[in-house]
Design a protein around this motif. Sequence first.
Motif, short mmCIF file in Angstrom:
data_model
loop_
_atom_site.label_atom_id
_atom_site.label_comp_id
_atom_site.label_asym_id
_atom_site.label_seq_id
_atom_site.Cartn_x
_atom_site.Cartn_y
_atom_site.Cartn_z
N GLY A 40 107.45 14.00 -74.83
CA GLY A 40 108.24 12.83 -74.45
C GLY A 40 108.28 11.80 -75.56
N GLU A 41 109.10 10.77 -75.36
CA GLU A 41 109.25 9.75 -76.38
C GLU A 41 107.99 8.89 -76.49
OE1 GLU A 41 112.83 7.46 -76.33
OE2 GLU A 41 114.06 9.15 -75.66
N ILE A 42 107.77 8.36 -77.68
CA ILE A 42 106.61 7.51 -77.93
C ILE A 42 106.78 6.19 -77.19
CG2 ILE A 42 105.36 6.23 -79.72
CD1 ILE A 42 106.05 8.50 -81.65
N TYR A 43 105.71 5.76 -76.52
CA TYR A 43 105.73 4.49 -75.80
C TYR A 43 105.48 3.36 -76.79
CZ TYR A 43 104.01 0.68 -72.84
OH TYR A 43 103.82 -0.54 -72.25
N ASN A 44 106.37 2.37 -76.78
CA ASN A 44 106.26 1.24 -77.71
C ASN A 44 106.12 -0.10 -77.00
OD1 ASN A 44 106.50 2.63 -80.26
ND2 ASN A 44 108.63 3.04 -79.70
N ALA A 89 106.05 8.28 -67.43
CA ALA A 89 104.70 7.73 -67.24
C ALA A 89 103.65 8.63 -67.88
CB ALA A 89 104.41 7.60 -65.74
N PRO A 90 102.49 8.07 -68.21
CA PRO A 90 101.38 8.92 -68.70
C PRO A 90 100.98 9.91 -67.61
CG PRO A 90 100.90 6.57 -68.96
CD PRO A 90 102.09 6.66 -68.10
N LEU A 97 95.05 5.71 -71.21
CA LEU A 97 94.16 4.80 -71.91
C LEU A 97 94.63 4.52 -73.33
CD1 LEU A 97 90.84 6.42 -70.70
CD2 LEU A 97 91.61 4.13 -70.07
N GLN A 98 95.03 5.56 -74.04
CA GLN A 98 95.36 5.40 -75.45
C GLN A 98 96.73 4.76 -75.66
OE1 GLN A 98 94.53 9.05 -77.69
NE2 GLN A 98 92.78 9.47 -76.37
N GLU A 99 97.72 5.08 -74.82
CA GLU A 99 99.04 4.46 -74.94
C GLU A 99 99.07 3.07 -74.30
OE1 GLU A 99 102.28 8.10 -75.14
OE2 GLU A 99 102.02 7.00 -73.27
N GLY A 303 90.34 4.45 -75.00
CA GLY A 303 90.06 5.85 -74.69
C GLY A 303 88.76 6.36 -75.24
N ASP A 304 88.12 5.61 -76.15
CA ASP A 304 86.78 6.00 -76.62
C ASP A 304 85.80 5.89 -75.45
OD1 ASP A 304 87.82 6.32 -79.14
OD2 ASP A 304 86.81 4.57 -80.02
N ILE A 305 84.75 6.69 -75.48
CA ILE A 305 83.78 6.68 -74.39
C ILE A 305 82.37 6.52 -74.95
CG2 ILE A 305 85.21 7.97 -72.77
CD1 ILE A 305 83.79 10.52 -73.50
N VAL A 306 81.51 5.86 -74.16
CA VAL A 306 80.16 5.55 -74.61
C VAL A 306 79.15 5.96 -73.53
CG1 VAL A 306 78.57 3.74 -75.37
CG2 VAL A 306 81.01 3.58 -75.94
N PHE A 307 78.28 6.92 -73.87
CA PHE A 307 77.15 7.28 -73.02
C PHE A 307 76.06 6.23 -73.23
CE2 PHE A 307 79.40 11.23 -73.24
CZ PHE A 307 79.02 11.99 -72.12
N THR A 308 75.41 5.80 -72.15
CA THR A 308 74.57 4.60 -72.23
C THR A 308 73.07 4.85 -72.10
OG1 THR A 308 74.87 4.22 -69.85
CG2 THR A 308 76.43 3.13 -71.35
#
Length: 347
Positions: A40-44, A89-90, A97-99, A303-308
Amino acid sequence: MSSRRQFMKTVSASGAGIVAASTMGLMQEASAHPTSQWGGEIYNGPHEMVKNCKILTIMNADGTESMGVVTPKGVIDVRTVAKKLKIAAPITLDQLLQEGNAAAFNKVVAGADKSGVPYLDESKITYGRLFVNPGKIVCVGLNYREHANEIGMAHPRVPPLFNKYNNSLTSHNCILRIPPPEVSYKLDYETELLIVVGKRMRNVPEAETLNYVAGYCTSNDFSSRDLQLETPSVQWMIGKTLDQYAPIGPYFVSADRVGDPNKLQVQTYVNGQIRQNSNTADFIHNTQKMLSYISTYWALEPGDIVFTGTPQGVILGYPKDKQVWLKKGDVVVSVVEKLGELKFTLG
């Protein structure tokens, strides 16, 4: 003869010009409609964090993985509803998360009733991976006071960091394929709160870090203690990054639904027996300190994730004569308050 040569040159040049013009036209047409990595087209549009939602991932019959939204009426099949309503839509959590296209996601959720697409029965869903391609998987080690005490380690002055890779990502209800015993046999559980980043953060003060959090998940930093601690030079990364060593799920829950991440109960059950029972209030470095510290050294992206880190009760913390390592057939259930029960079976 010379006129013939001139004629051939003219034809050749004009033909090349036609081909070049034609190729350029195709290139211009393609560049006018670039596609994103998800199709699909890039979301801007504006980058927005999703709110007030509980998301899972559906493993579809065609082998693809797409988002579902958990509601009192059942699970909204985002991919199918978006297609029916013709909304760009995503369709995966990574993409959402990233878009940052929360507006289109919200339209899909709001339009689920009128779309005519049936809600799904969650009990009949095969779960996919919540995350497939996060930019970074950051892990914080030794982050509960009682856990540090049980293994005889000093409380670290700053959060100790290591990483996992995307090959380790796996889903709720998966069969976690353990390595052969000659590779590793000291297998251990580590139930953890997972932080999901929603906005780019770099050098963010502790007091502001929660404004950058999209949500949270239940996770397990599955570990091979022999590889982690008994290989030459101590190999934390190897001991924690084999295939499927990062089960996450079943849900992503948006931050506004969770509230204070530093007051959540954390538990582990093995074959129905409770092994870990603690609370994130026992963090040595709380959520704000972890995120601020990490963002000092590099940017955390959406979108990055962190284990705590994990609380006391891991097998490593038992006296050596009572360490019974996990084995094939064992069922592990990880629970973090408000985030659901993550279950996987060793195979």
